[in-house]
Design a protein around this motif. Structure first.
Motif, PDB file in Angstrom:
ATOM      1  N   CYS A 144       0.818  -1.234  -0.013  1.00  0.00           N
ATOM      2  CA  CYS A 144       0.056   0.042   0.133  1.00  0.00           C
ATOM      3  C   CYS A 144       0.783   1.217   0.124  1.00  0.00           C
ATOM      4  O   CYS A 144       1.895   1.323   0.639  1.00  0.00           O
ATOM      5  CB  CYS A 144      -0.923  -0.066   1.135  1.00  0.00           C
ATOM      6  N   ASP A 145       0.180   2.403  -0.842  1.00  0.00           N
ATOM      7  CA  ASP A 145       1.168   3.515  -0.592  1.00  0.00           C
ATOM      8  C   ASP A 145       0.183   4.346   0.377  1.00  0.00           C
ATOM      9  O   ASP A 145      -0.831   3.744   1.123  1.00  0.00           O
ATOM     10  CB  ASP A 145       1.147   4.601  -2.040  1.00  0.00           C
ATOM     11  N   ARG A 146       0.496   5.650   0.649  1.00  0.00           N
ATOM     12  CA  ARG A 146      -0.373   6.330   1.705  1.00  0.00           C
ATOM     13  C   ARG A 146      -1.268   7.130   1.055  1.00  0.00           C
ATOM     14  O   ARG A 146      -1.917   8.033   1.587  1.00  0.00           O
ATOM     15  CB  ARG A 146       0.629   7.543   2.454  1.00  0.00           C
ATOM     16  N   LYS A 147      -1.811   6.933  -0.330  1.00  0.00           N
ATOM     17  CA  LYS A 147      -3.130   7.351  -1.010  1.00  0.00           C
ATOM     18  C   LYS A 147      -4.112   6.798  -0.920  1.00  0.00           C
ATOM     19  O   LYS A 147      -5.258   6.782  -1.486  1.00  0.00           O
ATOM     20  CB  LYS A 147      -2.594   7.796  -2.333  1.00  0.00           C
ATOM     21  N   GLY A 148      -4.151   5.465  -0.177  1.00  0.00           N
ATOM     22  CA  GLY A 148      -5.122   4.554   0.109  1.00  0.00           C
ATOM     23  C   GLY A 148      -5.161   3.756  -1.406  1.00  0.00           C
ATOM     24  O   GLY A 148      -6.105   2.678  -1.336  1.00  0.00           O
ATOM     25  N   ARG A 149      -4.239   3.430  -2.058  1.00  0.00           N
ATOM     26  CA  ARG A 149      -4.171   2.542  -3.108  1.00  0.00           C
ATOM     27  C   ARG A 149      -3.114   1.348  -2.780  1.00  0.00           C
ATOM     28  O   ARG A 149      -2.534   1.263  -1.979  1.00  0.00           O
ATOM     29  CB  ARG A 149      -3.409   2.941  -4.294  1.00  0.00           C
ATOM     30  N   ARG A 150      -3.596   0.134  -3.731  1.00  0.00           N
ATOM     31  CA  ARG A 150      -2.499  -1.142  -3.611  1.00  0.00           C
ATOM     32  C   ARG A 150      -1.949  -1.346  -4.807  1.00  0.00           C
ATOM     33  O   ARG A 150      -2.719  -1.109  -5.822  1.00  0.00           O
ATOM     34  CB  ARG A 150      -3.752  -1.979  -3.021  1.00  0.00           C
ATOM     35  N   TRP A 151      -0.917  -2.251  -4.902  1.00  0.00           N
ATOM     36  CA  TRP A 151      -0.327  -2.491  -5.853  1.00  0.00           C
ATOM     37  C   TRP A 151      -0.830  -3.848  -6.315  1.00  0.00           C
ATOM     38  O   TRP A 151      -1.147  -4.855  -5.706  1.00  0.00           O
ATOM     39  CB  TRP A 151       1.291  -2.793  -5.751  1.00  0.00           C
ATOM     40  N   GLU A 180       6.593 -12.847  -1.819  1.00  0.00           N
ATOM     41  CA  GLU A 180       6.403 -12.253  -3.027  1.00  0.00           C
ATOM     42  C   GLU A 180       6.525 -10.743  -2.774  1.00  0.00           C
ATOM     43  O   GLU A 180       6.901  -9.810  -3.765  1.00  0.00           O
ATOM     44  CB  GLU A 180       5.092 -12.578  -3.772  1.00  0.00           C
ATOM     45  N   ALA A 181       5.672 -10.238  -1.601  1.00  0.00           N
ATOM     46  CA  ALA A 181       5.503  -9.099  -1.224  1.00  0.00           C
ATOM     47  C   ALA A 181       6.737  -8.260  -1.047  1.00  0.00           C
ATOM     48  O   ALA A 181       6.716  -6.931  -1.368  1.00  0.00           O
ATOM     49  CB  ALA A 181       4.369  -9.013  -0.112  1.00  0.00           C
ATOM     50  N   VAL A 182       7.674  -8.770  -0.168  1.00  0.00           N
ATOM     51  CA  VAL A 182       8.907  -7.786   0.217  1.00  0.00           C
ATOM     52  C   VAL A 182       9.666  -7.480  -1.100  1.00  0.00           C
ATOM     53  O   VAL A 182       9.938  -6.430  -1.231  1.00  0.00           O
ATOM     54  CB  VAL A 182       9.726  -8.465   1.224  1.00  0.00           C
ATOM     55  N   PRO A 183      10.156  -8.734  -1.960  1.00  0.00           N
ATOM     56  CA  PRO A 183      10.969  -8.078  -3.014  1.00  0.00           C
ATOM     57  C   PRO A 183      10.082  -7.075  -3.911  1.00  0.00           C
ATOM     58  O   PRO A 183      10.912  -6.289  -4.412  1.00  0.00           O
ATOM     59  CB  PRO A 183      11.644  -9.233  -3.581  1.00  0.00           C
ATOM     60  N   LEU A 184       9.000  -7.145  -4.151  1.00  0.00           N
ATOM     61  CA  LEU A 184       8.269  -6.411  -5.037  1.00  0.00           C
ATOM     62  C   LEU A 184       8.266  -4.967  -4.381  1.00  0.00           C
ATOM     63  O   LEU A 184       8.160  -4.258  -5.215  1.00  0.00           O
ATOM     64  CB  LEU A 184       6.624  -6.921  -5.125  1.00  0.00           C
ATOM     65  N   ALA A 185       7.808  -5.002  -3.083  1.00  0.00           N
ATOM     66  CA  ALA A 185       7.863  -3.622  -2.344  1.00  0.00           C
ATOM     67  C   ALA A 185       9.060  -3.069  -2.413  1.00  0.00           C
ATOM     68  O   ALA A 185       8.941  -1.685  -2.576  1.00  0.00           O
ATOM     69  CB  ALA A 185       7.388  -3.907  -1.007  1.00  0.00           C
ATOM     70  N   ARG A 186      10.196  -3.680  -2.329  1.00  0.00           N
ATOM     71  CA  ARG A 186      11.493  -3.234  -2.550  1.00  0.00           C
ATOM     72  C   ARG A 186      11.747  -2.415  -3.725  1.00  0.00           C
ATOM     73  O   ARG A 186      12.132  -1.229  -4.013  1.00  0.00           O
ATOM     74  CB  ARG A 186      12.600  -4.270  -2.278  1.00  0.00           C
ATOM     75  N   ARG A 187      11.490  -3.172  -5.049  1.00  0.00           N
ATOM     76  CA  ARG A 187      11.410  -2.775  -6.478  1.00  0.00           C
ATOM     77  C   ARG A 187      10.411  -1.274  -6.415  1.00  0.00           C
ATOM     78  O   ARG A 187      10.880  -0.450  -7.081  1.00  0.00           O
ATOM     79  CB  ARG A 187      11.051  -3.756  -7.344  1.00  0.00           C
ATOM     80  N   LEU A 188       9.442  -1.244  -5.823  1.00  0.00           N
ATOM     81  CA  LEU A 188       8.559  -0.141  -5.921  1.00  0.00           C
ATOM     82  C   LEU A 188       9.254   0.886  -5.064  1.00  0.00           C
ATOM     83  O   LEU A 188       9.067   2.166  -5.667  1.00  0.00           O
ATOM     84  CB  LEU A 188       7.056  -0.637  -5.465  1.00  0.00           C
TER      85      LEU A 188
END
Length: 201
Positions: A144-151, A180-188
């Motif tokens: 999640c970002d802080r705009k209320g959106r999810r990847w 899956e989430a941790v490496p993807l979040a790092r890339r983001l």
């Protein structure tokens, strides 16, 4: 001691029901469970004794929040909702797996069982991304970002999560295993991915 650099710890434990020692009320605090916390010098070196007879030494450079968590864990007061903050490489901070604070709090796997939010800092950008544990599937996390959106992993873009049963399949595309989430979040967080278009946004 002339000055207690752990005064914030003492006050937090007092609020949690710990009682100061009659002779040193801000340096030694006891809990009814039998747990004891004490600061030993001006540098903030301190320790926690558990009701079962174990003890953990916490050096002065260990953050107050970690000391408080160790004391509350020893007394059985540590609450279930725990934020684990990660650095840009995904390592838990402020401590590493080999330090005494990590030992006091238990293995990483035990902490993750308690965690409901993980934060992934974005270098030069505030605030950090968050990994939120899914309420419906405890082994799935949303990025999640802080705009209320999810990847959304299917469309590779940020989107607002839809409401309603008919969108259940779409919700599944925004949930990942932690592996899956941790490496993807790092890339983001590093800006390697920046999808913003979405037909459902």
């Amino acid at each position: 001691m002339t000055w207690n650099s752990r005064i914030d710890v003492a006050e937090a434990l007092e609020r949690a029901g710990w009682t100061g020692d009659p002779d040193r009320p801000l340096d030694i605090l006891r809990h009814s469970s039998g747990a004891v916390w004490a600061v030993v010098n001006d540098a903030g070196d301190c320790g926690v004794d558990t009701p079962g007879g174990g003890n953990v030494d916490l050096p002065g450079d260990v953050a107050d929040e970690v000391v408080i968590a160790a004391a509350l864990a020893a007394s059985g007061q540590l609450i279930a909702e725990t934020n684990v903050v990660c650095d840009a490489k995904g390592h838990a901070v402020p401590h590493t797996a080999g330090c005494s604070a990590a030992t006091a709090l238990g293995p990483v796997e035990e902490l993750l069982e308690l965690a409901t939010v993980l934060e992934i800092p974005r270098p030069g950008v505030a605030p950090p991304l968050q990994l939120l544990r899914s309420h419906g599937h405890a082994d799935r996390w949303a990025i999640c970002d802080r705009k209320g959106r999810r990847w959304d992993g299917e469309h590779d873009c940020w989107m607002y999560e839809p409401e309603g049963i008919r969108y259940e399949a779409q919700r599944d595309s925004t949930r990942f295993t932690l592996a899956e989430a941790v490496p993807l979040a790092r890339r983001l967080a590093d800006g390697q991915l920046n999808g913003s278009c979405s037909p459902r946004n």
